[in-house]
Write an enzyme that holds these catalytic residues in place. Structure first.
Site, short mmCIF file in Angstrom:
data_model
loop_
_atom_site.label_atom_id
_atom_site.label_comp_id
_atom_site.label_asym_id
_atom_site.label_seq_id
_atom_site.Cartn_x
_atom_site.Cartn_y
_atom_site.Cartn_z
N GLU A 62 13.04 -15.35 -36.71
CA GLU A 62 11.78 -15.94 -37.14
C GLU A 62 11.95 -17.04 -38.18
O GLU A 62 11.27 -18.07 -38.12
CB GLU A 62 10.85 -14.85 -37.67
CG GLU A 62 10.41 -13.84 -36.62
CD GLU A 62 11.35 -12.66 -36.46
OE1 GLU A 62 11.03 -11.76 -35.67
OE2 GLU A 62 12.41 -12.67 -37.14
N PHE A 87 6.22 -10.62 -39.63
CA PHE A 87 7.29 -11.59 -39.47
C PHE A 87 6.78 -13.02 -39.67
O PHE A 87 7.54 -13.92 -40.03
CB PHE A 87 7.92 -11.46 -38.08
CG PHE A 87 8.23 -10.04 -37.71
CD1 PHE A 87 8.87 -9.19 -38.61
CD2 PHE A 87 7.88 -9.53 -36.47
CE1 PHE A 87 9.14 -7.87 -38.28
CE2 PHE A 87 8.16 -8.22 -36.13
CZ PHE A 87 8.78 -7.38 -37.03
N ARG A 171 -4.42 -8.38 -31.25
CA ARG A 171 -4.11 -8.71 -29.86
C ARG A 171 -5.09 -8.06 -28.89
O ARG A 171 -5.17 -8.47 -27.73
CB ARG A 171 -2.68 -8.27 -29.52
CG ARG A 171 -1.61 -9.14 -30.15
CD ARG A 171 -0.23 -8.80 -29.63
NE ARG A 171 0.15 -7.44 -29.94
CZ ARG A 171 0.69 -6.58 -29.07
NH1 ARG A 171 0.88 -6.94 -27.81
NH2 ARG A 171 1.04 -5.37 -29.45
#
Length: 318
Positions: A62, A87, A171
């Site tokens: 990342e 992240f 999500r």
């Protein structure tokens, strides 16, 4: 702006909205580029690398991905970066701060499954601190997404905006809130409901909980204003002060840590401009844990019932 809240969850999943919107952006803007850290299938973008050379899987690296994005921005591209919330914040913060913010390279960062929406991914993947981190970055913009309509509109705006932009979004699905086609002005809060007794300022998944709480409170004779403060930075301080003066009491509701998040932003604004009785519904000084989202919302005190309790307490202090 039209609110269509009825207590129901949206039929569109955030991950599908993200995937569809990014695909359309890449199709229509040759300067746009999408980078991911091995999580494309988690946001419905897994097919993009086969369709365009401007969709890049950077792997589980990342920090390097942010460096690549900054380099692309310096070369004239418009990078959109995605990974899970922890992240996209704490793991890459130094690179975001220096390679993007300090170096004035424009990037849009999407951090998915923030706070309790990480659910079964557990405490290691449950960022409560992401907003607090990004609030310390000079000039950064932070948007905590309320519903699928907002998700699409803000993502399209982020693509062309200057500076570092952080989108905080789940999500799965949240409550339906806005009419399709609604445009959102970054830096301005939306008043969803008017009330004279208290102001509830909420963001993200807590906006729906705030609306449910306001309905319950109305049955008990307490009229609450509900503000969707989807832009946490820059905060709409003018609106905060206006409704603090109108109602004389404020409760914040957020799916992140009270330290450095929406609660801190509102408290700073009120303490310096309009001292007002204030309480909050937010995560305390704790780490996350594993479990379904409904359990976690109860575990960390992030429900409409918790908001009702805090509103009653703060109204008594007026």
């Amino acid at each position: 702006m039209k609110t269509i809240f009825n207590g129901e969850k949206d039929t569109r999943l955030f991950k599908n909205v993200i995937g569809e919107t990014i695909a359309d952006i890449l199709k229509n803007d040759s300067d746009a580029v999408y980078l991911d850290a091995d999580l494309m299938n988690c946001v419905s973008t897994g097919k993009l690398p086969a369709e365009t050379d401007r969709a890049i899987d950077c792997g589980i690296a990342e920090a390097n991905m942010i460096g690549v994005a900054a380099g692309l921005a310096a070369s004239g591209f418009k990078p959109i970066v995605h990974t899970f919330g922890p992240f996209a914040s704490r793991r890459v913060f130094d690179q975001v701060f220096l390679s993007a913010g300090y170096a004035k390279n424009d990037i849009a960062v999407i951090g998915t499954d923030p706070g309790v929406t990480a659910a079964y991914n557990g405490g290691t993947h449950m960022p409560f601190e992401d907003v607090g981190l990004y609030r310390t970055l000079p000039g950064a913009v932070i948007v905590d997404i309320t519903d699928s309509v907002m998700c699409e509109d803000i993502l399209r705006q982020f693509k062309d905006m200057k500076g570092v932009k952080y989108m905080r979004v789940g999500r799965k699905a949240a409550h339906k809130m806005y009419e399709p086609g609604t445009h959102f002005e970054i830096g301005k809060g939306n008043v969803l409901r008017e009330g004279k007794d208290v102001t509830i300022i909420a963001s993200g998944i807590m906006v729906g909980e705030a609306m449910l709480a306001a309905e319950t409170l109305a049955k008990e004779g307490v009229e609450a204003t509900v503000i969707d403060m989807f832009t946490i930075k820059p905060l709409d301080e003018k609106l905060v002060i206006e409704y603090a003066k109108k109602t004389g009491a404020v409760v914040t509701a957020e799916n992140h840590n009270k330290f450095g998040g929406l609660t801190s932003a509102v408290a700073e604004c009120l303490s310096m401009n309009c001292p007002t009785p204030l309480d909050y519904v937010a995560v305390e000084d704790e780490f996350g844990e594993v479990g379904p989202q409904d359990y976690l919302q109860k575990r960390f005190g992030l429900t409409a019932d918790h908001i009702v309790e805090k509103v009653k307490a703060v109204v008594k202090r007026k």
